[in-house]
Each structure stands twice: as structure tokens, then as C-alpha cells.
Design an enzyme around this catalytic site. Structure first.
Site, mmCIF file in Angstrom:
data_model
loop_
_atom_site.group_PDB
_atom_site.id
_atom_site.type_symbol
_atom_site.label_atom_id
_atom_site.label_comp_id
_atom_site.label_asym_id
_atom_site.label_seq_id
_atom_site.Cartn_x
_atom_site.Cartn_y
_atom_site.Cartn_z
ATOM 1 N N TRP A 185 0.805 -1.402 -0.504
ATOM 2 C CA TRP A 185 0.232 0.034 -0.087
ATOM 3 C C TRP A 185 0.824 1.397 0.126
ATOM 4 C CZ3 TRP A 185 -2.027 2.781 4.909
ATOM 5 C CH2 TRP A 185 -2.749 3.688 3.928
ATOM 6 N N ASP A 266 -0.869 -5.278 9.657
ATOM 7 C CA ASP A 266 -1.864 -4.576 8.672
ATOM 8 C C ASP A 266 -2.933 -4.878 8.646
ATOM 9 O OD1 ASP A 266 -3.168 -2.454 7.729
ATOM 10 O OD2 ASP A 266 -1.805 -1.741 6.759
ATOM 11 N N LYS A 294 -13.105 -1.333 6.525
ATOM 12 C CA LYS A 294 -14.008 -2.249 4.949
ATOM 13 C C LYS A 294 -15.122 -3.069 5.698
ATOM 14 C CE LYS A 294 -10.111 -1.190 3.947
ATOM 15 N NZ LYS A 294 -9.331 0.439 4.603
HETATM 16 N N1 PLA Z 1 -3.818 -0.709 5.670
HETATM 17 C C1 PLA Z 1 -3.733 -1.104 4.307
HETATM 18 C C2 PLA Z 1 -3.382 -2.211 3.517
HETATM 19 C C3 PLA Z 1 -4.662 -0.188 3.138
HETATM 20 O O1 PLA Z 1 -4.622 -0.855 2.155
HETATM 21 C C4 PLA Z 1 -5.128 0.775 3.330
HETATM 22 C C5 PLA Z 1 -6.500 1.817 2.820
HETATM 23 C C6 PLA Z 1 -5.164 1.151 5.025
HETATM 24 C C7 PLA Z 1 -4.577 0.493 5.540
HETATM 25 C C8 PLA Z 1 -5.832 1.946 5.815
HETATM 26 O O2 PLA Z 1 -7.387 2.430 6.121
HETATM 27 P P1 PLA Z 1 -8.098 3.568 7.022
HETATM 28 O O3 PLA Z 1 -7.133 4.069 7.157
HETATM 29 O O4 PLA Z 1 -8.883 3.982 5.950
HETATM 30 O O5 PLA Z 1 -8.720 2.417 7.614
HETATM 31 N N2 PLA Z 1 -6.185 1.195 1.543
HETATM 32 C C9 PLA Z 1 -7.400 1.445 0.583
HETATM 33 C C10 PLA Z 1 -8.340 3.003 1.046
HETATM 34 C C11 PLA Z 1 -8.936 1.155 0.660
HETATM 35 C C12 PLA Z 1 -6.975 4.531 0.752
HETATM 36 O O6 PLA Z 1 -5.824 4.427 0.778
HETATM 37 O O7 PLA Z 1 -6.586 5.115 1.770
HETATM 38 C C13 PLA Z 1 -7.138 1.832 -0.722
HETATM 39 O O8 PLA Z 1 -7.635 2.461 -1.385
HETATM 40 O O9 PLA Z 1 -6.350 1.782 -0.654
#
Ligand code: PLA
Length: 448
Positions: A185, A266, A294
Site C-alpha cells: 500500500w 496491518d 472495510k
Molecule cells: N492498510 C492497508 C493495507 C490499506 O489498504 C488501507 C486502505 C489502510 C491500511 C488504511 O485504511 P483506513 O485508514 O481507512 O482504515 N487502503 C484503501 C484506501 C482502501 C486508502 O488508500 O486510503 C486503498 O484504496 O488502498
């Protein structure tokens, strides 16, 4: 007499004296007659910035976020056929965001309860929420919980939990290197850098097999300095949708424990927590960041938790005292509403069951989208093997499309996705699958 002050103030009126005494109270260095001299200091001068260039004139335009920026671009597109497959947010078959029924029910209960107030929560958040979150991830009968060696603090969703964990490690852990998967991510490296850690990558994904680069992973973690921190996606790895098998998790655990590597999980897409529980069961220490964005659809409520599993209750309680010192100047204490929703649902058997049914329906719809997209590409005879679409798990498909192909799909088909070729299957519906399949087919056959 000062020309800019009304005459009654400049002449030493009662108001003036009261203002002067107030100013002296705030700053004792101010002399009794200083109101008018103060005024001359704060009035506009040609060089003070009020009339000239902005003091921020040198600030350069920053690029949009690689994930959330996709939504920004999507919102600007007037096309009626546009499709947002960027951010991982669940949509219905009609393409609409959902609030789970069980969440609505819990909110109703909370609103109807007149005894509920809006006082500050403690620095560590809602006690019930923290206990229930630990139970959810580690299991109700977890020895670590029973032995009081887990500390759980409520944080601002998954991101905030990772951020607090990063800063705690930066302050109190002896090894400053964290290994994160390649790819991962996009926010991970930024979060850990801000916590004062230096980020290195371990091999994770092998584009040649569309699968886990298990050998590379073992080699890279095997050559990490002892004690290094390792970020692990608990399940549904983002962006690849590729997870280790249980057996591979076992091998990863063995290697990490033998080298004293510290696991930081995570858990952003929590469905099952087998990987985490395997590490906790061996009695070793670890960190876990949980998100309810989610799995309960509470994206904007920012509900999450950081748990640190320690060797004994004594250490856990000291760790918690230090987590409070991280949180207090960061956001003081977390918000009450979302955590109350989660606690209401998790502590009531009926509501808990209702939640799991709704969660399963979301997961099933995502899986059915995988099959529909796969079949649509097969039907079009799109060159390549697309079976990874049905093999990967979680919200995303890591398509293998390159950034030129993605740009082409956005320009010609108004399909918005991240440039690494990731698509959010949760944003797809039976109606939009053919459009996406046409776009992929065109991209693969027309753009190299
Ligand atoms: N960790 C991972 C691996 C994630 O994909 C995301 C969210 C988070 C943490 C953080 O989520 P939160 O803070 O909203 O609880 N990833 C999303 C959204 C869904 C984003 O990038 O913020 C994504 O589209 O990858």
C-alpha cells in the site's frame, strides 16, 4: 494619540484600561500604555505581507495522492459512463455506497439512548471497543489476552493505528529498520518514515507467476538485521491479492522468530486472523493495526485499534503508558461515535451474527465480480492468461496492466484505477463488467 484607534480608546478610556490589563495578564512584559504601541506593530506595513506577495508564494503544488487522487480525477470527469475502480470502497450492484443494516441498527440504539453524552474519551479510547477489538483479532480464548499482556488503544482507523505504532517504535524500539513488502500500500513507507523508521523492501510478488515470491521473501527476511521490524499484511494483501498459504505463514513465522524479527501486522481487510493468531500463539511479541473501514463499512468514521502483544503484563502496562504519550499530542483522544457503533455490534450476539452475514454478502459479491470479469475476458479472447483474477483474494485485482494501458483506459473508456494496474473489484457491478472487459481488451491489444 494613535491615528488608527477610536478616540475613546486612544484617550485612555475604561475599555482601554481593561484591554491593557488583559494584555498584561497574557503577557506581563506589556507596559500599561502599550496598547497604542502594540497597535502600531500589528498594523499593515508595505512589507508585512498584508498587501504584498503571499508569505507562502514559494509553496509548490504537490501531486495528488496515488490512490485518493484517482477519485479526485474521477469526480472531475463529466462522462456518464465513467467508472471509479481506484479506492477500495465497497459499492452495491447499483454502484452505490452502502451502510450496513447492522450499523444503522447500532446507530439507532445509540441515538435513542439519552444517557449517552459527548464527553472526551480517555486518551486510549473506548475501553469496551478496545477489549472487543483484541478479542476479535486474537480470539476470545487467547492466552495473551487472559494473561493481560496485550495493550490495545483506539486510533484513527488503520492509518492512524499504523502511525501511532510507527512513532512508538521510533521512540522505544532498538532497531529502526522496517521491512515492507514489494509492492505494498502506497501510504506504508510514508507512515513509517514519519515515525522515524527507515524503510526497506522485501520481495513479495513475482510478476512471472502472478504469485508470491516466496523464495525471495525468505531470502530478504533471512538477510535482514536481527531485530528488524517486518510489516505483514494479515490477509488480502494490497495491491496484489496474493497471500501466503498457512504452511508458508508457518515458515515465515519460524524464520522471523529465529532471527528475532518483530512482526507488525496491518489488518486492514480483516476476514480471518489466522496469520496473526499463529504468531501470537508462540508467545512472542508483535504489533497489530486493525481497521473497521472495510469490514464494517465505517470508512469515514475512522475507527481502528493498535494492539501490542508483550511478553508479560508488566511490560504491556508500561508500553500503554508510552502509547498515551504518543497519542496525546497527536490527536489527544479518539472520536466516540464510530467506536461506539463497533462496540455495540461486537458485544451483542445477534448483531454480531447479522454483521457476519452482511460481511459475507459483500465478500460474495466481490468474488462473483471476479468470475464475471474473468469470463468476459475469455469470451472476448483477450490475449493472456487471466486466471489470476479468480485466484487473487480480497478487494483488489492486480491486473498486470502497465501504466500506459491504464492511462489509455482512463482516456478512452473513463475507467479510473491506480497506475499500477490495480482495480477495486468492490467498485464493479454486473452492469459495468462488459465495459471494463472491453477496455482491458482494447488496452491489451492496442497498447504495448
Ligand atoms: N492498510 C492497508 C493495507 C490499506 O489498504 C488501507 C486502505 C489502510 C491500511 C488504511 O485504511 P483506513 O485508514 O481507512 O482504515 N487502503 C484503501 C484506501 C482502501 C486508502 O488508500 O486510503 C486503498 O484504496 O488502498
Amino acid at each position: 494619540m494613535h491615528p488608527q484607534l477610536p478616540s475613546h480608546l486612544a484617550q485612555g478610556s475604561a475599555t482601554d484600561r481593561r484591554l491593557n490589563s488583559l494584555l498584561r495578564h497574557i503577557d506581563p512584559s506589556i507596559a500599561s500604555s502599550s496598547l497604542s504601541s502594540m497597535d502600531s506593530q500589528i498594523s499593515a506595513s508595505p512589507t508585512s505581507g498584508f498587501h504584498g506577495d503571499s508569505v507562502f508564494a514559494h509553496v509548490v503544488q504537490a501531486p495528488e495522492d496515488s490512490i485518493l487522487g484517482v477519485t479526485v480525477a474521477y469526480n472531475k470527469d463529466p462522462s456518464p459512463i465513467k467508472l471509479n475502480l481506484g479506492v477500495g470502497a465497497y459499492r452495491t450492484e447499483e454502484g452505490k455506497p452502502v451502510v450496513l443494516n447492522v450499523v444503522r441498527r447500532a446507530e439507532q440504539l445509540l441515538v435513542n439512548d439519552r444517557s449517552r453524552v459527548k464527553e472526551y474519551l480517555p486518551i486510549v479510547g473506548l475501553a469496551d471497543f478496545n477489549k472487543l477489538s483484541a478479542k476479535l483479532i486474537f480470539g476470545a480464548d487467547s492466552p495473551a489476552i487472559q494473561e493481560n499482556r496485550v495493550t490495545t488503544v483506539q486510533c484513527l482507523s488503520g492509518t492512524g493505528s499504523l502511525r501511532v505504532g510507527a512513532e512508538f517504535l521510533g521512540r522505544h524500539y532498538h532497531e529502526r529498520t522496517i521491512y515492507i513488502p514489494q509492492p505494498t500500500w502506497g501510504n506504508h513507507p510514508k507512515i513509517f518514515n514519519l515515525g522515524g523508521l527507515s524503510v526497506k523492501y522485501y520481495r513479495y510478488y513475482d510478476p512471472a507467476t502472478w504469485g508470491l515470491h516466496f523464495q525471495g521473501l525468505l531470502e530478504d527476511l533471512g538477510s535482514a538485521p536481527s531485530g528488524a521490524i517486518v510489516l505483514l499484511h494479515a490477509c488480502a494483501h494490497n495491491p496484489t491479492g496474493v497471500d501466503p498459504t498457512l504452511e508458508q505463514w508457518g515458515q515465515i513465522r519460524q524464520l522471523m522468530r529465529s532471527k528475532g524479527l518483530l512482526p507488525f501486522f496491518d489488518s486492514a481487510y480483516q476476514a480471518n486472523a489466522q496469520s496473526v493468531r499463529m504468531f501470537v500463539a508462540d508467545g512472542g511479541e508483535c504489533l497489530v493495526a486493525q481497521s473497521y473501514a472495510k469490514n464494517m463499512g465505517l470508512y469515514g468514521e475512522r475507527v481502528g485499534a493498535l494492539s501490542i502483544v508483550c511478553k508479560n503484563a508488566n511490560v504491556a502496562s508500561r508500553v500503554e503508558s508510552q502509547l498515551k504519550l504518543v497519542i496525546r499530542p497527536m490527536f489527544s483522544n479518539p472520536p466516540i461515535h464510530g467506536a461506539s457503533i463497533v462496540a455495540t455490534i461486537l458485544k451483542d450476539r445477534n448483531m454480531y451474527d447479522e454483521w457476519t452475514v452482511e460481511l459475507k454478502a459483500m465478500a460474495d459479491r466481490i468474488i462473483s465480480m471476479r468470475h464475471k470479469l474473468f469470463e468476459a475476458l475469455c469470451a472476448r479472447g483477450t490475449p493472456g492468461d487471466w486466471s489470476h483474477i479468480i485466484k487473487q483474494i480480497g478487494m483488489f485485482t492486480f491486473t498486470g496492466l502497465n501504466s500506459e494501458q491504464v492511462a489509455f483506459m482512463t482516456k478512452e473508456y473513463h475507467i479510473y484505477m491506480t497506475s499500477d494496474g490495480r482495480i477495486s473489484m468492490a467498485g464493479l457491478s454486473s452492469k459495468t463488467v462488459p465495459h471494463l472487459a472491453d477496455a482491458i481488451h482494447a488496452a491489451v491489444t492496442r497498447v504495448g
